[in-house]
Design a protein around this motif. Sequence first.
Motif, PDB file in Angstrom:
ATOM      1  N   UNK A   7     -11.443   1.665   2.620  1.00 39.95           N
ATOM      2  CA  UNK A   7     -10.110   1.514   2.036  1.00 39.95           C
ATOM      3  C   UNK A   7      -9.854   2.566   0.965  1.00 39.95           C
ATOM      4  N   UNK A   8      -8.621   3.048   0.908  1.00 34.13           N
ATOM      5  CA  UNK A   8      -8.237   3.988  -0.133  1.00 34.13           C
ATOM      6  C   UNK A   8      -8.042   3.241  -1.449  1.00 34.13           C
ATOM      7  N   UNK A   9      -7.856   3.996  -2.521  1.00 34.01           N
ATOM      8  CA  UNK A   9      -7.644   3.378  -3.832  1.00 34.01           C
ATOM      9  C   UNK A   9      -6.407   2.486  -3.824  1.00 34.01           C
ATOM     10  N   UNK A  10      -5.330   2.966  -3.199  1.00 33.96           N
ATOM     11  CA  UNK A  10      -4.094   2.178  -3.142  1.00 33.96           C
ATOM     12  C   UNK A  10      -4.316   0.916  -2.319  1.00 33.96           C
ATOM     13  N   UNK A  11      -5.012   1.053  -1.198  1.00 35.00           N
ATOM     14  CA  UNK A  11      -5.265  -0.108  -0.351  1.00 35.00           C
ATOM     15  C   UNK A  11      -6.097  -1.145  -1.092  1.00 35.00           C
ATOM     16  N   UNK A  12      -7.086  -0.700  -1.843  1.00 33.94           N
ATOM     17  CA  UNK A  12      -7.907  -1.640  -2.610  1.00 33.94           C
ATOM     18  C   UNK A  12      -7.099  -2.320  -3.709  1.00 33.94           C
ATOM     19  N   UNK A  13      -6.182  -1.585  -4.318  1.00 28.49           N
ATOM     20  CA  UNK A  13      -5.305  -2.189  -5.332  1.00 28.49           C
ATOM     21  C   UNK A  13      -4.460  -3.297  -4.699  1.00 28.49           C
ATOM     22  N   UNK A  14      -3.927  -3.026  -3.507  1.00 28.00           N
ATOM     23  CA  UNK A  14      -3.129  -4.032  -2.811  1.00 28.00           C
ATOM     24  C   UNK A  14      -3.965  -5.265  -2.469  1.00 28.00           C
ATOM     25  N   UNK A  15      -5.197  -5.024  -2.011  1.00 23.70           N
ATOM     26  CA  UNK A  15      -6.064  -6.145  -1.652  1.00 23.70           C
ATOM     27  C   UNK A  15      -6.481  -6.950  -2.876  1.00 23.70           C
ATOM     28  N   UNK A  16      -6.765  -6.279  -3.974  1.00 24.50           N
ATOM     29  CA  UNK A  16      -7.135  -6.995  -5.206  1.00 24.50           C
ATOM     30  C   UNK A  16      -5.989  -7.849  -5.721  1.00 24.50           C
ATOM     31  N   UNK A  17      -4.776  -7.306  -5.626  1.00 19.11           N
ATOM     32  CA  UNK A  17      -3.608  -8.078  -6.029  1.00 19.11           C
ATOM     33  C   UNK A  17      -3.428  -9.281  -5.110  1.00 19.11           C
ATOM     34  N   UNK A  18      -3.613  -9.062  -3.806  1.00 16.17           N
ATOM     35  CA  UNK A  18      -3.491 -10.152  -2.837  1.00 16.17           C
ATOM     36  C   UNK A  18      -4.549 -11.220  -3.074  1.00 16.17           C
ATOM     37  N   UNK A  19      -5.734 -10.790  -3.493  1.00 18.59           N
ATOM     38  CA  UNK A  19      -6.818 -11.747  -3.767  1.00 18.59           C
ATOM     39  C   UNK A  19      -6.434 -12.697  -4.897  1.00 18.59           C
ATOM     40  N   UNK A  20      -5.789 -12.168  -5.918  1.00 11.95           N
ATOM     41  CA  UNK A  20      -5.397 -12.996  -7.058  1.00 11.95           C
ATOM     42  C   UNK A  20      -4.304 -13.999  -6.686  1.00 11.95           C
ATOM     43  N   UNK A  21      -3.471 -13.640  -5.725  1.00 10.97           N
ATOM     44  CA  UNK A  21      -2.363 -14.522  -5.335  1.00 10.97           C
ATOM     45  C   UNK A  21      -2.648 -15.293  -4.050  1.00 10.97           C
ATOM     46  N   UNK A  22      -3.861 -15.087  -3.503  1.00 13.83           N
ATOM     47  CA  UNK A  22      -4.255 -15.738  -2.242  1.00 13.83           C
ATOM     48  C   UNK A  22      -3.269 -15.426  -1.109  1.00 13.83           C
ATOM     49  N   UNK A  23      -2.841 -14.161  -1.076  1.00 11.34           N
ATOM     50  CA  UNK A  23      -1.978 -13.701   0.011  1.00 11.34           C
ATOM     51  C   UNK A  23      -2.850 -13.140   1.139  1.00 11.34           C
ATOM     52  N   UNK A  24      -2.647 -13.547   2.378  1.00  9.29           N
ATOM     53  CA  UNK A  24      -3.490 -13.074   3.485  1.00  9.29           C
ATOM     54  C   UNK A  24      -3.132 -11.660   3.921  1.00  9.29           C
ATOM     55  N   UNK A  25      -3.466 -10.692   3.086  1.00  9.48           N
ATOM     56  CA  UNK A  25      -3.037  -9.317   3.340  1.00  9.48           C
ATOM     57  C   UNK A  25      -3.835  -8.633   4.443  1.00  9.48           C
ATOM     58  N   UNK A  26      -5.049  -9.098   4.672  1.00 13.04           N
ATOM     59  CA  UNK A  26      -5.952  -8.403   5.587  1.00 13.04           C
ATOM     60  C   UNK A  26      -6.571  -9.376   6.578  1.00 13.04           C
ATOM     61  N   UNK A  27      -6.492  -9.043   7.872  1.00 10.61           N
ATOM     62  CA  UNK A  27      -7.048  -9.952   8.865  1.00 10.61           C
ATOM     63  C   UNK A  27      -7.565  -9.225  10.082  1.00 10.61           C
ATOM     64  N   UNK A  28      -8.220  -9.975  10.930  1.00  6.84           N
ATOM     65  CA  UNK A  28      -8.690  -9.417  12.196  1.00  6.84           C
ATOM     66  C   UNK A  28      -8.483 -10.438  13.306  1.00  6.84           C
ATOM     67  N   UNK A  29      -8.240  -9.926  14.493  1.00  3.21           N
ATOM     68  CA  UNK A  29      -8.100 -10.763  15.683  1.00  3.21           C
ATOM     69  C   UNK A  29      -9.152 -10.334  16.695  1.00  3.21           C
ATOM     70  N   UNK A  30      -9.985 -11.268  17.087  1.00  2.00           N
ATOM     71  CA  UNK A  30     -10.960 -11.044  18.157  1.00  2.00           C
ATOM     72  C   UNK A  30     -10.263 -11.384  19.462  1.00  2.00           C
ATOM     73  N   UNK A  31      -9.847 -10.371  20.198  1.00  2.00           N
ATOM     74  CA  UNK A  31      -9.019 -10.594  21.375  1.00  2.00           C
ATOM     75  C   UNK A  31      -9.761 -11.267  22.519  1.00  2.00           C
ATOM     76  N   UNK A  32     -11.033 -10.971  22.632  1.00  2.00           N
ATOM     77  CA  UNK A  32     -11.832 -11.560  23.716  1.00  2.00           C
ATOM     78  C   UNK A  32     -13.307 -11.390  23.400  1.00  2.00           C
ATOM     79  N   UNK A  33     -14.181 -12.222  23.994  1.00  2.00           N
ATOM     80  CA  UNK A  33     -15.614 -12.130  23.697  1.00  2.00           C
ATOM     81  C   UNK A  33     -16.384 -11.291  24.719  1.00  2.00           C
ATOM     82  N   UNK A  34     -15.674 -10.640  25.632  1.00  2.00           N
ATOM     83  CA  UNK A  34     -16.329  -9.886  26.703  1.00  2.00           C
ATOM     84  C   UNK A  34     -16.648  -8.467  26.259  1.00  2.00           C
TER      85      UNK A  34
END
Length: 378
Positions: A7-34
């Motif tokens: 993550x870039x500095x700006x991206x980490x700032x956004x994630x840290x802010x989201x962490x404090x507000x419990x905003x789901x800013x970052x996620x992943x989707x496992x499309x399939x197990x194959x």
Amino acid sequence: MEPLEGATTVERMLLNQAKHTHTPANGSIELLPLRNMNWDICYVRLSREEMEAKGRLRTADEWLEIGRQMKDAGVLFLLLTGGEPFLYPDFRRLYLELRKMGMIITINTNGTLIDEELAEFFGKYKPRRVNITLYGTDEETYDKLCHYPGGYEKTLRGIRLLREQGVDVKVGGSLARANRDDLDKLLDIGEELDIPVRVDTYMMPATRERDLSYNMQSRLNPEEAARARIHALKREMGLELFPQYVRQSVERADHPEPAEAKPGHMSCMAGQCSFTINWQGEMRPCVILSEPAVSVFEVGFKAAWKYIVEETHKILLNEKCSTCHMRHLCRTCAASALLETGSYDGVPDYMCRYAGESLRILREEWEKIQHGQTISDR
């Protein structure tokens, strides 16, 4: 687990802010197990028969409905993974529609299915990054570890095709007994192709091996893993930054910040601003933890996220870890504690030995630096 690798500095700032507000800013989707490879130490791998016995794949339309709910909830960064995501039947349409929603998309892949057409597609509709795993540095390792003859050259070809299209690529690797001699070769490939390489030397225990002694497991023993990690850091940081890292690490161990001995909450971003959803639609704090879990298709994204935040807050780690002078060198988290010991508040012997060996090596390096000895990056 790193929620947004590189993550870039700006991206980490956004994630840290989201962490404090419990905003789901970052996620992943496992499309399939194959997967199209049969890696010996894979966390997510089912045969088609095993998958069909557990349930069906969700359609692109179903995922897009969840995508709209994610957008409304504040999701900005999204990782598409698997299994092998390019095996998902409607991958390109799903990718394009999620991208149109404004999400910044990263893709995890083994790279073997990338051909000219797919590379041109990503050249036209660029993702944030494509993370490609290299399991070794020759065909013999791919045959032995992945049971996939020809996989090495196919992976390198995929990397080169993406780079020709101007797509950002990062190579990742996991060091195990079968490819332990490939560390420097993996890092060399990164230098040759001018792409970043991150080699992880700590692997959580495979289910079938947890009751075996370390020397009988497929992963490296803790001391060997620690030595490999320090060596990789030396090469990644270079001769200018590595001495600073050594000094800071030793000083932090010798003069740890005061901490109260009490059970600690999870300090990573999992369940605070980061989440994962598996191929069946279960939301979890991270890809390793199987609980807490709740179906986004049954309760909706926002309700699922609220549940994950509340349940993650209840997870407590061992108080000994909160005051350990080596905690900055340790890889212990809720997931590793659970898989290594069977409980969130367990103290993993593997991690204690890993951190102890790391500190021992760093002290040796610090002695060399203080005496003016030349530090080699090899």
